[in-house]
Write a protein that holds these residues in place. Structure first.
Motif, mmCIF file in Angstrom:
data_model
loop_
_atom_site.group_PDB
_atom_site.id
_atom_site.type_symbol
_atom_site.label_atom_id
_atom_site.label_comp_id
_atom_site.label_asym_id
_atom_site.label_seq_id
_atom_site.Cartn_x
_atom_site.Cartn_y
_atom_site.Cartn_z
ATOM 1 N N LYS A 173 0.831 -1.207 0.000
ATOM 2 C CA LYS A 173 0.000 0.000 0.000
ATOM 3 C C LYS A 173 0.864 1.255 0.000
ATOM 4 C CE LYS A 173 -4.246 -1.816 1.720
ATOM 5 N NZ LYS A 173 -5.613 -1.338 1.907
ATOM 6 N N PHE A 222 3.227 1.952 2.018
ATOM 7 C CA PHE A 222 3.532 2.436 3.367
ATOM 8 C C PHE A 222 4.867 1.880 3.840
ATOM 9 C CE2 PHE A 222 3.296 2.981 7.893
ATOM 10 C CZ PHE A 222 2.506 4.105 8.072
ATOM 11 N N LEU A 278 7.038 1.012 6.737
ATOM 12 C CA LEU A 278 6.839 0.702 8.149
ATOM 13 C C LEU A 278 8.110 0.934 8.956
ATOM 14 C CD1 LEU A 278 4.502 -0.326 9.771
ATOM 15 C CD2 LEU A 278 5.215 -2.657 9.289
ATOM 16 N N ARG A 319 7.891 1.422 12.787
ATOM 17 C CA ARG A 319 7.721 0.862 14.129
ATOM 18 C C ARG A 319 6.476 0.003 14.143
ATOM 19 N NH1 ARG A 319 4.853 3.095 19.038
ATOM 20 N NH2 ARG A 319 5.549 1.753 20.716
ATOM 21 N N LEU A 320 6.540 -1.083 14.891
ATOM 22 C CA LEU A 320 5.443 -2.025 14.882
ATOM 23 C C LEU A 320 5.056 -2.388 16.306
ATOM 24 C CD1 LEU A 320 3.717 -3.613 12.927
ATOM 25 C CD2 LEU A 320 5.513 -5.336 12.809
ATOM 26 N N VAL A 321 3.777 -2.445 16.544
ATOM 27 C CA VAL A 321 3.269 -2.856 17.852
ATOM 28 C C VAL A 321 2.402 -4.088 17.654
ATOM 29 C CG1 VAL A 321 1.726 -2.246 19.760
ATOM 30 C CG2 VAL A 321 3.208 -0.503 18.744
ATOM 31 N N VAL A 322 2.759 -5.163 18.325
ATOM 32 C CA VAL A 322 1.942 -6.375 18.257
ATOM 33 C C VAL A 322 1.630 -6.832 19.676
ATOM 34 C CG1 VAL A 322 1.796 -8.755 17.480
ATOM 35 C CG2 VAL A 322 2.976 -7.076 16.073
ATOM 36 N N GLU A 323 0.364 -6.836 19.998
ATOM 37 C CA GLU A 323 -0.062 -7.203 21.349
ATOM 38 C C GLU A 323 -1.283 -8.095 21.284
ATOM 39 O OE1 GLU A 323 -0.851 -3.627 23.478
ATOM 40 O OE2 GLU A 323 1.200 -2.871 23.263
ATOM 41 N N GLY A 324 -1.407 -8.954 22.259
ATOM 42 C CA GLY A 324 -2.578 -9.812 22.294
ATOM 43 C C GLY A 324 -3.127 -9.981 23.695
ATOM 44 N N HIS A 361 -13.320 -0.408 5.710
ATOM 45 C CA HIS A 361 -14.102 -1.532 5.199
ATOM 46 C C HIS A 361 -15.215 -1.816 6.178
ATOM 47 C CE1 HIS A 361 -9.750 -2.006 5.270
ATOM 48 N NE2 HIS A 361 -9.807 -2.241 3.987
ATOM 49 N N ALA A 387 -4.800 -4.367 10.620
ATOM 50 C CA ALA A 387 -3.665 -3.629 11.157
ATOM 51 C C ALA A 387 -3.841 -2.169 10.783
ATOM 52 C CB ALA A 387 -2.372 -4.167 10.572
ATOM 53 N N PHE A 433 -1.818 1.345 10.213
ATOM 54 C CA PHE A 433 -0.519 1.984 10.061
ATOM 55 C C PHE A 433 -0.717 3.492 9.982
ATOM 56 C CE2 PHE A 433 0.548 -2.110 7.637
ATOM 57 C CZ PHE A 433 0.911 -2.752 8.812
ATOM 58 N N GLU A 460 -5.408 1.186 6.591
ATOM 59 C CA GLU A 460 -5.911 -0.058 7.150
ATOM 60 C C GLU A 460 -5.489 -1.234 6.285
ATOM 61 O OE1 GLU A 460 -10.219 -1.155 8.196
ATOM 62 O OE2 GLU A 460 -10.012 0.939 8.773
ATOM 63 N N VAL A 461 -5.027 -2.289 6.920
ATOM 64 C CA VAL A 461 -4.592 -3.475 6.171
ATOM 65 C C VAL A 461 -5.118 -4.734 6.856
ATOM 66 C CG1 VAL A 461 -2.610 -4.812 5.431
ATOM 67 C CG2 VAL A 461 -2.475 -2.328 5.427
ATOM 68 N N TYR A 476 -5.112 -8.732 7.677
ATOM 69 C CA TYR A 476 -3.914 -9.550 7.885
ATOM 70 C C TYR A 476 -4.198 -10.965 8.347
ATOM 71 C CZ TYR A 476 -4.515 -8.332 12.808
ATOM 72 O OH TYR A 476 -5.006 -8.147 14.057
ATOM 73 N N GLU A 532 -3.201 -13.808 7.279
ATOM 74 C CA GLU A 532 -1.990 -14.627 7.330
ATOM 75 C C GLU A 532 -1.243 -14.405 8.635
ATOM 76 O OE1 GLU A 532 1.966 -15.247 4.498
ATOM 77 O OE2 GLU A 532 0.642 -13.525 4.247
ATOM 78 N N VAL A 533 -1.082 -13.125 8.958
ATOM 79 C CA VAL A 533 -0.332 -12.765 10.153
ATOM 80 C C VAL A 533 -0.995 -13.299 11.410
ATOM 81 C CG1 VAL A 533 0.350 -10.833 11.588
ATOM 82 C CG2 VAL A 533 0.698 -10.751 9.124
ATOM 83 N N ILE A 536 -0.199 -16.904 11.957
ATOM 84 C CA ILE A 536 1.173 -17.112 12.422
ATOM 85 C C ILE A 536 1.294 -16.781 13.903
ATOM 86 C CG2 ILE A 536 3.534 -16.277 12.232
ATOM 87 C CD1 ILE A 536 3.010 -15.869 9.257
ATOM 88 N N LEU A 537 0.692 -15.673 14.277
ATOM 89 C CA LEU A 537 0.794 -15.265 15.675
ATOM 90 C C LEU A 537 0.042 -16.222 16.590
ATOM 91 C CD1 LEU A 537 0.576 -11.413 15.266
ATOM 92 C CD2 LEU A 537 2.480 -12.696 16.229
ATOM 93 N N LEU A 571 -6.221 -9.519 19.205
ATOM 94 C CA LEU A 571 -4.915 -9.161 18.676
ATOM 95 C C LEU A 571 -4.910 -7.691 18.271
ATOM 96 C CD1 LEU A 571 -2.202 -10.381 18.031
ATOM 97 C CD2 LEU A 571 -3.120 -11.165 15.854
ATOM 98 N N VAL A 572 -3.841 -7.020 18.612
ATOM 99 C CA VAL A 572 -3.669 -5.623 18.220
ATOM 100 C C VAL A 572 -2.420 -5.519 17.370
ATOM 101 C CG1 VAL A 572 -3.150 -3.283 19.030
ATOM 102 C CG2 VAL A 572 -4.748 -4.726 20.317
ATOM 103 N N VAL A 573 -2.571 -5.037 16.165
ATOM 104 C CA VAL A 573 -1.406 -4.827 15.302
ATOM 105 C C VAL A 573 -1.437 -3.399 14.792
ATOM 106 C CG1 VAL A 573 -0.184 -5.526 13.219
ATOM 107 C CG2 VAL A 573 -1.360 -7.242 14.605
ATOM 108 N N GLU A 574 -0.409 -2.648 15.153
ATOM 109 C CA GLU A 574 -0.351 -1.242 14.765
ATOM 110 C C GLU A 574 1.050 -0.878 14.333
ATOM 111 O OE1 GLU A 574 -1.614 1.068 18.074
ATOM 112 O OE2 GLU A 574 -3.619 0.182 18.134
ATOM 113 N N GLY A 575 1.149 0.077 13.434
ATOM 114 C CA GLY A 575 2.466 0.513 13.001
ATOM 115 C C GLY A 575 2.545 2.015 12.844
#
Lengths: 152, 152
Positions: free
Chosen positions: A130, A132, A134, A136-141, B93, B101, B103, B113-114, B116, B118-119, B122-123, B137-141
DNA sequence: TCCTAGTATGTTATTACATAACACCCTATA
DNA sequence: TATAGGGTGTTATGTAATAACATACTAGGA
């Protein structure tokens, strides 16, 4: 008895000292204090719990002191901030520079750290698709940890 | 002239109405108002900017009103909360239930907005490998979006 | 019709999270 | 010995979020 928590704390402190020396920064009293408290905690802590805990042993400790220490420790990768609920946790794999995902158990509130090289590559690609870039990335659950699943 | 922003807003409002009707919930005035403001905004908004914006057209609007509307809209998936900086953004959407995710561009502050799938698989596996059952799950960039990269 | 349960808003007050701004203190070095 | 850089202490304030309680609307049952 020496608990594993205590061992882990000693490790972290040594890591911190080494990191600071290498980069010419001071591992000062408030920074040490904050890291010790976090390392001793079973679960991630809120900033104001940290502040009052830090103030227990005599001298008053005010928010800016603790927030500055937290910023410092986060930059060094010794502490992680969990964005979802604004808590802070000492890093397990002290000194790693790689990104980690933090999974917090809804029952016991403990945090599990997971490295995720693979995931970050995928997300970088997805972002790139897209246009973009990237940085910095934040991944939390949130969910349930193994212990709590067994107990239930 | 009818901008694409306005079209998007109309869409969102219709989506919201449909979703509410289906689930037997009311798409009330404050909920509509909050969604409209967010949909009209170029960038994610802080809660208190929303609150004052919502209060512009006459009647005073207080924090709980807006936070309740935000909770509601987030649950429906019409709005996302960006944990990193406690901002809120209307969903592109609308109505998707899948995780996305977000970004955020460091320059223009717009959110991309993306999706994910697949991701998240994996997680989930990575979490499962540590015995952790992932529920949310929280995915941010953060980074630089295409437009800003071109401009630079 | 009247009651009541459920859903939602209005309002006041407060709690929790975070930082701005400025004074002061060390210590290395020019 | 002056001074620049990094760090802490302190006051005050800004910003985010919710607790608690009163009020209103609507749908369904007695």
């Amino acid at each position: 008895m020496v608990t594993s928590k205590e061992v882990q704390m000693q490790d972290l402190i040594r890591q911190a000292e080494a990191l600071c020396q290498r980069s010419g920064m001071a591992f000062t009293a408030p920074r040490r204090r904050v890291l010790e408290i976090l390392a001793a905690s079973e679960t991630p802590m809120k900033a104001y719990d940290l502040i009052s805990k830090a103030g227990e042993g005599g001298q008053a400790t005010k928010p800016p002191t603790v927030y500055r220490a937290l910023d410092f420790l986060c930059q060094l990768g010794l502490v992680h901030r969990i964005e979802q609920d604004a808590t802070f946790v000492a890093c397990n794999h002290a000194g790693h520079a790689q990104p980690v995902a933090l999974f917090v158990c809804n029952s016991c509130l403990k945090a599990t750290e997971v490295a995720y090289d693979e995931v970050s590559h995928i997300l970088e690609k997805a972002a790139a698709a897209k246009g973009f870039n990237l940085q910095r990335l934040v991944v939390e659950g949130r969910g349930q940890c193994q212990e709590c699943a067994m107990a239930a």
